[in-house]
Design a protein around this motif. Structure first.
Motif, short mmCIF file in Angstrom:
data_model
loop_
_atom_site.label_atom_id
_atom_site.label_comp_id
_atom_site.label_asym_id
_atom_site.label_seq_id
_atom_site.Cartn_x
_atom_site.Cartn_y
_atom_site.Cartn_z
N LYS A 126 0.83 -1.21 0.00
CA LYS A 126 0.00 0.00 0.00
C LYS A 126 0.86 1.26 0.00
O LYS A 126 0.56 2.23 -0.68
N ARG A 127 1.97 1.23 0.73
CA ARG A 127 2.89 2.38 0.76
C ARG A 127 3.48 2.62 -0.64
O ARG A 127 3.52 3.74 -1.12
N LEU A 128 3.92 1.54 -1.30
CA LEU A 128 4.46 1.66 -2.66
C LEU A 128 3.40 2.25 -3.60
O LEU A 128 3.68 3.20 -4.34
N TYR A 129 2.21 1.73 -3.54
CA TYR A 129 1.16 2.21 -4.45
C TYR A 129 0.81 3.67 -4.20
O TYR A 129 0.58 4.43 -5.14
N ARG A 130 0.78 4.08 -2.93
CA ARG A 130 0.52 5.49 -2.63
C ARG A 130 1.63 6.38 -3.18
O ARG A 130 1.37 7.48 -3.67
N GLN A 131 2.88 5.91 -3.15
CA GLN A 131 4.00 6.67 -3.72
C GLN A 131 3.81 6.89 -5.22
O GLN A 131 4.31 7.87 -5.77
N PHE A 132 3.09 6.00 -5.86
CA PHE A 132 2.82 6.11 -7.30
C PHE A 132 1.49 6.79 -7.59
O PHE A 132 1.03 6.78 -8.72
N GLY A 133 0.87 7.37 -6.57
CA GLY A 133 -0.35 8.13 -6.79
C GLY A 133 -1.64 7.34 -6.74
O GLY A 133 -2.71 7.86 -7.06
N PHE A 134 -1.58 6.09 -6.32
CA PHE A 134 -2.80 5.29 -6.18
C PHE A 134 -3.52 5.72 -4.91
O PHE A 134 -2.90 5.98 -3.89
N GLU A 135 -4.85 5.78 -5.01
CA GLU A 135 -5.68 6.15 -3.86
C GLU A 135 -6.70 5.05 -3.62
O GLU A 135 -7.20 4.45 -4.58
N PRO A 136 -7.05 4.79 -2.36
CA PRO A 136 -8.08 3.78 -2.08
C PRO A 136 -9.41 4.20 -2.70
O PRO A 136 -9.81 5.36 -2.61
N LEU A 137 -10.07 3.24 -3.34
CA LEU A 137 -11.37 3.50 -3.96
C LEU A 137 -12.48 2.87 -3.13
O LEU A 137 -13.47 3.50 -2.82
N ARG A 138 -12.28 1.57 -2.81
CA ARG A 138 -13.30 0.88 -2.02
C ARG A 138 -12.70 -0.37 -1.39
O ARG A 138 -11.65 -0.85 -1.79
N LEU A 139 -13.41 -0.88 -0.41
CA LEU A 139 -13.05 -2.10 0.28
C LEU A 139 -13.89 -3.24 -0.27
O LEU A 139 -15.10 -3.06 -0.49
N VAL A 140 -13.28 -4.38 -0.53
CA VAL A 140 -14.02 -5.56 -0.99
C VAL A 140 -13.90 -6.62 0.12
O VAL A 140 -12.86 -7.27 0.25
N PRO A 141 -14.95 -6.77 0.92
CA PRO A 141 -14.89 -7.72 2.04
C PRO A 141 -14.71 -9.16 1.54
O PRO A 141 -15.32 -9.58 0.55
N GLY A 142 -13.83 -9.91 2.21
CA GLY A 142 -13.64 -11.32 1.92
C GLY A 142 -13.15 -11.64 0.52
O GLY A 142 -13.40 -12.72 0.00
N TYR A 143 -12.42 -10.73 -0.09
CA TYR A 143 -11.96 -10.88 -1.48
C TYR A 143 -11.04 -12.09 -1.66
O TYR A 143 -11.12 -12.81 -2.66
N TYR A 144 -10.16 -12.33 -0.70
CA TYR A 144 -9.20 -13.42 -0.81
C TYR A 144 -9.77 -14.70 -0.20
O TYR A 144 -10.66 -14.66 0.64
N GLN A 145 -9.22 -15.85 -0.63
CA GLN A 145 -9.73 -17.15 -0.18
C GLN A 145 -9.68 -17.31 1.33
O GLN A 145 -10.50 -18.02 1.90
N ASP A 146 -8.72 -16.65 1.97
CA ASP A 146 -8.63 -16.74 3.44
C ASP A 146 -9.55 -15.73 4.11
O ASP A 146 -9.47 -15.51 5.31
N ASP A 147 -10.43 -15.12 3.32
CA ASP A 147 -11.46 -14.18 3.78
C ASP A 147 -10.92 -12.80 4.13
O ASP A 147 -11.65 -11.97 4.68
N GLU A 148 -9.65 -12.52 3.82
CA GLU A 148 -9.13 -11.17 4.06
C GLU A 148 -9.75 -10.20 3.05
O GLU A 148 -9.99 -10.55 1.89
N ASP A 149 -9.96 -8.99 3.49
CA ASP A 149 -10.50 -7.95 2.62
C ASP A 149 -9.43 -7.44 1.66
O ASP A 149 -8.23 -7.48 1.96
#
Length: 158
Positions: A126-149
């Motif tokens: 997330k730190r790397l992406y913010r350095q490149f100008g990426f901004e959070p858009l939305r949260l996707v609950p349970g996106y990964y198989q281990d249920d992490e958002d």
């Protein structure tokens, strides 16, 4: 005929388009980097795509990025699908160089903006992406198989 990007030397590594011979090394890095790694055939499907790049150092694959452009509601949307660096080479600018080159390729292929998904717990990414100008858009609950958002991050391109 194989089309190759000219190699770009960035410090001690070269960034170039991925080739079939690179896939085992890419999958090895994937397997050591992620709890839910992509299988070999997922990478194989992206061979020949301009946004599938590897960083090479001393004849070995140091990292890779997979990115592409698709049409979405009349816009060209870039998507950074996967990026990883060999654990022993992290913190040396390989990931930044790969991401920078991928964004340039997505721009050249008409992307208006770029999105990516990142684990909510992955502070380094997330730190790397913010350095490149990426901004959070939305949260996707349970996106990964281990249920992490996942956090979907986006960046406008110019």
């Amino acid at each position: 005929m194989t089309v190759r990007l000219p190699g770009e030397t960035d410090g001690e590594f070269t960034i170039r388009r991925a080739e079939r011979v690179d896939l085992f090394a890419v999958v090895s890095i994937e397997n050591t980097s992620f709890t839910q790694p992509w299988p070999y055939d997922a990478f194989e499907r992206f061979l020949g795509e301009p946004g599938f790049l590897v960083a090479e150092s001393d004849g070995r694959i140091a990292g890779y990025v997979v990115a592409d452009v698709t049409s979405s509601f009349g816009q060209q949307l870039g998507h950074v699908k996967d990026i990883a660096v060999h654990p022993g080479l992290r913190g040396k600018g390989v990931g930044s160089a790969l991401l920078s080159r991928a964004l340039a390729i997505l721009t050249a292929h008409g992307a208006d903006s770029v999105k990516l998904e990142v684990r909510r717990s992955n502070e380094d990414a997330k730190r790397l992406y913010r350095q490149f100008g990426f901004e959070p858009l939305r949260l996707v609950p349970g996106y990964y198989q281990d249920d992490e958002d996942a956090i979907v991050m986006i960046r406008k391109l110019e």
